[in-house]
Structures are given as structure tokens and as C-alpha cells.
Design an enzyme around this catalytic site. Structure first.
Site, PDB file in Angstrom:
ATOM      1  N   ASN A 161    -147.209  32.574   7.781  1.00  0.00           N
ATOM      2  CA  ASN A 161    -146.038  31.856   8.296  1.00  0.00           C
ATOM      3  C   ASN A 161    -145.928  32.176   9.778  1.00  0.00           C
ATOM      4  O   ASN A 161    -145.706  33.330  10.161  1.00  0.00           O
ATOM      5  CB  ASN A 161    -144.761  32.266   7.567  1.00  0.00           C
ATOM      6  CG  ASN A 161    -143.556  31.471   8.036  1.00  0.00           C
ATOM      7  OD1 ASN A 161    -143.504  30.252   7.895  1.00  0.00           O
ATOM      8  ND2 ASN A 161    -142.573  32.145   8.624  1.00  0.00           N
TER       9      ASN A 161
ATOM     10  N   GLY B 146    -133.975  27.809   8.632  1.00  0.00           N
ATOM     11  CA  GLY B 146    -135.153  27.681   9.484  1.00  0.00           C
ATOM     12  C   GLY B 146    -136.095  28.843   9.233  1.00  0.00           C
ATOM     13  O   GLY B 146    -136.165  29.391   8.133  1.00  0.00           O
ATOM     14  N   GLU B 147    -136.853  29.196  10.257  1.00  0.00           N
ATOM     15  CA  GLU B 147    -137.767  30.344  10.227  1.00  0.00           C
ATOM     16  C   GLU B 147    -138.976  30.136   9.312  1.00  0.00           C
ATOM     17  O   GLU B 147    -139.813  31.018   9.180  1.00  0.00           O
ATOM     18  CB  GLU B 147    -137.043  31.635   9.801  1.00  0.00           C
ATOM     19  CG  GLU B 147    -135.826  31.958  10.649  1.00  0.00           C
ATOM     20  CD  GLU B 147    -135.028  33.154  10.131  1.00  0.00           C
ATOM     21  OE1 GLU B 147    -135.486  33.823   9.178  1.00  0.00           O
ATOM     22  OE2 GLU B 147    -133.939  33.418  10.681  1.00  0.00           O
ATOM     23  N   GLY B 148    -139.066  28.979   8.660  1.00  0.00           N
ATOM     24  CA  GLY B 148    -140.093  28.751   7.652  1.00  0.00           C
ATOM     25  C   GLY B 148    -139.641  29.154   6.267  1.00  0.00           C
ATOM     26  O   GLY B 148    -140.439  29.151   5.319  1.00  0.00           O
TER      27      GLY B 148
END
Length: 345
Positions: A57, A311-313
Site C-alpha cells: 500500500n 482515505g490512506e488506502g
């Protein structure tokens, strides 16, 4: 902009994959989207026995000049503060990556902050945040190209370490504003339907955000091409994700798309190379108001709908066990013949 060599997966193996999936000991189609995923991943990898290796990620982070207009719930310094939390292992994405076996890669694409040396963050800073596109272009063409290239190079490095499945995350205060601009320009959807609460604006905050972005759109005098739009209304972390997605597709990697911002990055990437979508799985439908509309526009079928807006993956990583299940299905289930079961449909 950097050029890529992206082709749709060769379809010669498609029927063999379909036959393999349909002959597993189950009613045809009974595993639904798992069957669709197995077919897609088999096509990407050109094999009847696909494998997922060393998932990464990648979080690209940068600041946005438009944040100066109060379009976000958070002040700009939150960008670097959250990165410090990533580095300390205490953020939402950290526990998700640990839980699901992802390597977390952090990239400074343009944070308005100087980190001390020796931290586990890749320095690809193009500049300290974008310019304020309410008044001027956020980036120059050269800066845009530099960001796209940097994102591609980060993905290449991950691929060299044996990664064949990658998700992308982001951190950048006000990047939902930039995403709304991309969405409206690239889809033709009314800006009002592209603007949401971001990290937590109330109704008055959303109204102010929309008015600022509406004025920025009216002030824009460019030619409206995709390249011009993503430069004038650029976000360095978003452009790096565009480059990363295109490089991943060129390398035949599986791309797991996260939320509103990353879906806009895939949208932009697909304007240059439509084939990139063949390599993409949509992890989830997020809670940002424009995301469902954008997924519908792209005819996407997200795997999850959990009301996420971090968010952030995070949504992409959360969806990974479903993808693993699809690959396990095609590799581990017995066929009717192997199971000595009469084909009963």
C-alpha cells in the site's frame, strides 16, 4: 507527460479460465463476484493459477494551496502530523496493513514541511505544496510530469521487490477539493454533485467549499484537456498516484482502487490509457458524496460499502481478503471430476 506501454490483457486464455471456474464443484455463477475477480486476475496474470505476491500500500502525501481558502475541516499542518503518526505505526492504515500483510510505503511528494533525515519515508518532494488554483495554476507542466514520473518509479521499485498487487492511498489536506475539480472537469458532472464534506465539514462548510471551487472553475481559462486540468488543478500526491497506476498496469500488476480521491486518479489515468481499468479492482464505495456518482459513471462494481471516508488506502486494504478468496477459489476448489460430484446444473 511520461509515456507508458499499456495493453489490455490478452483474451486468448479467457475461455480456458471461464471453463476452469465453471467446472469447479459449485453451481455455475454461485460465487458471484469472486468468480469475476478470479477471471480478471487470471487474465491479468495470463494463467489458470494466479498468485498474489507481496502486496504493497503506497501512500503519496502532499499539500494543496487551495487549503488556504478554508475548504477543509483540517488546517494544513495536519498533513505532516498524520505522516508522523504513520511513521509511528499508530494510524488506521498501519493496523490494516499489519492485519492483511501489506507493506506500507510512505512517499513525500510535496508536503509543506521538512522531515528530519533517517525516517522511513521516500523523499520525492516536487515542491512544498501546490500553488492556490483559485488564483493561478497549481503546478507547471514540468512539475506535473515530475510527479507522474516519481509515482511510476516508486511502483517499479515495489515490483522489483516481488510485488504484483498494489493499492494506493493519499494524505493531503484539501485533496477532496482537488478531486472534486478533476471529477467535474473530466466527467462533465455538475460541480455541486462532486463536492462533499471531506474530512468533516458541516453544511455551511460544504457550501463555502463549493463556492470557492465554483469561483476557481470560473477563473480557469485553460483549454480543458485532461493534461491541462490535472496540471492547473494539480495535486502532487494525486499525480504520483496517476503515474503509479499507469506503471502498475504496464507491469501487469493488480491495482486495488481506494476511495474518492484514488478513483479520480484512476479516472485521470484512464483518460490517457483506457486500458488501465482492466487492471483495476474497486475496493469500496466511500462515504464522500461524489464517490458513488463517480463509480456509477465509471461503471465500477466496488467490493465493499462500509461508510469509510478515511482515505490512506484503508478501503482498498480492507477489501483484500475478498480478492484473496477469489484467487484461493480458482486454485484450491476441486472440479466436479476431482470431487467425484455429478455436475448438477
Amino acid at each position: 507527460m511520461k509515456t507508458f506501454n499499456i495493453k489490455s490483457p490478452d483474451q486468448a486464455i479467457r475461455q480456458a479460465l471461464i471453463d476452469r471456474i465453471d467446472n469447479l464443484a459449485k453451481p455455475e455463477g454461485s460465487l458471484g463476484m469472486l468468480e469475476e475477480l478470479a477471471l480478471q486476475i487470471g487474465l491479468i496474470q495470463q494463467t489458470l493459477s494466479p498468485r498474489l505476491r507481496n502486496p504493497h500500500n503506497i501512500i503519496f502525501a502532499a499539500d494543496h494551496g487551495i487549503a488556504d481558502e478554508g475548504v477543509s475541516f483540517s488546517p494544513k499542518e495536519v498533513t505532516w502530523q498524520v505522516i508522523n503518526n504513520f511513521l509511528g505505526g499508530g494510524a488506521g492504515i498501519n493496523f490494516l496493513c499489519r492485519q492483511h500483510g501489506f507493506e506500507l510505503v510512505l512517499v513525500d511528494g510535496g508536503i509543506d514541511f521538512d522531515f528530519p533525515e533517517g525516517l522511513d519515508i521516500i523523499d520525492r518532494k516536487v515542491r512544498k505544496g501546490t500553488r492556490n488554483y483559485l488564483y493561478e495554476a497549481a503546478l507547471t507542466g514540468e512539475e506535473m510530469e515530475q510527479a507522474v514520473t516519481a509515482g511510476a518509479e516508486v511502483v517499479s521499485d515495489c515490483h522489483h521487490r516481488g510485488c504484483n498487487v498494489v493499492s494506493f492511498g493519499e494524505m493531503g489536506v484539501a485533496n477532496t477539493s482537488t478531486s472534486s475539480m478533476w471529477m467535474s472537469f473530466l466527467t462533465g458532472i455538475d460541480l455541486k454533485d462532486c463536492v462533499g464534506a471531506g474530512s468533516g465539514l458541516d453544511s455551511e462548510g460544504v457550501r463555502h467549499k463549493y463556492n470557492i471551487l465554483k469561483q476557481a472553475k470560473e477563473n480557469y481559462k485553460g483549454n480543458g484537456s485532461t493534461e491541462d486540468v490535472i496540471t492547473y488543478f494539480g495535486g502532487l500526491e494525486m499525480l504520483m498516484a496517476v503515474g503509479g497506476m499507469l506503471q502498475a498496469a504496464e507491469l501487469g500488476m493488480l491495482i486495488i482502487v481506494d476511495g474518492f480521491i484514488m478513483t479520480n486518479c484512476l479516472l485521470a489515468a484512464s483518460q490517457f490509457y483506457p486500458e488501465v481499468c482492466d487492471y483495476a479492482v474497486f475496493g469500496h464505495c466511500g462515504d464522500e458524496s461524489g464517490h458513488a456518482r463517480l463509480l456509477e459513471y465509471m461503471k465500477a462494481k466496488p467490493l465493499l460499502n462500509l461508510g469509510l471516508r478515511l482515505g490512506e488506502g484503508s478501503g482498498a486494504v480492507c477489501s483484500y481478503p475478498i480478492i484473496v478468496s477469489a484467487v484461493s477459489m480458482i486454485n484450491e476448489m476441486h472440479t466436479f471430476a476431482q470431487a467425484a460430484v455429478t455436475k448438477y446444473f
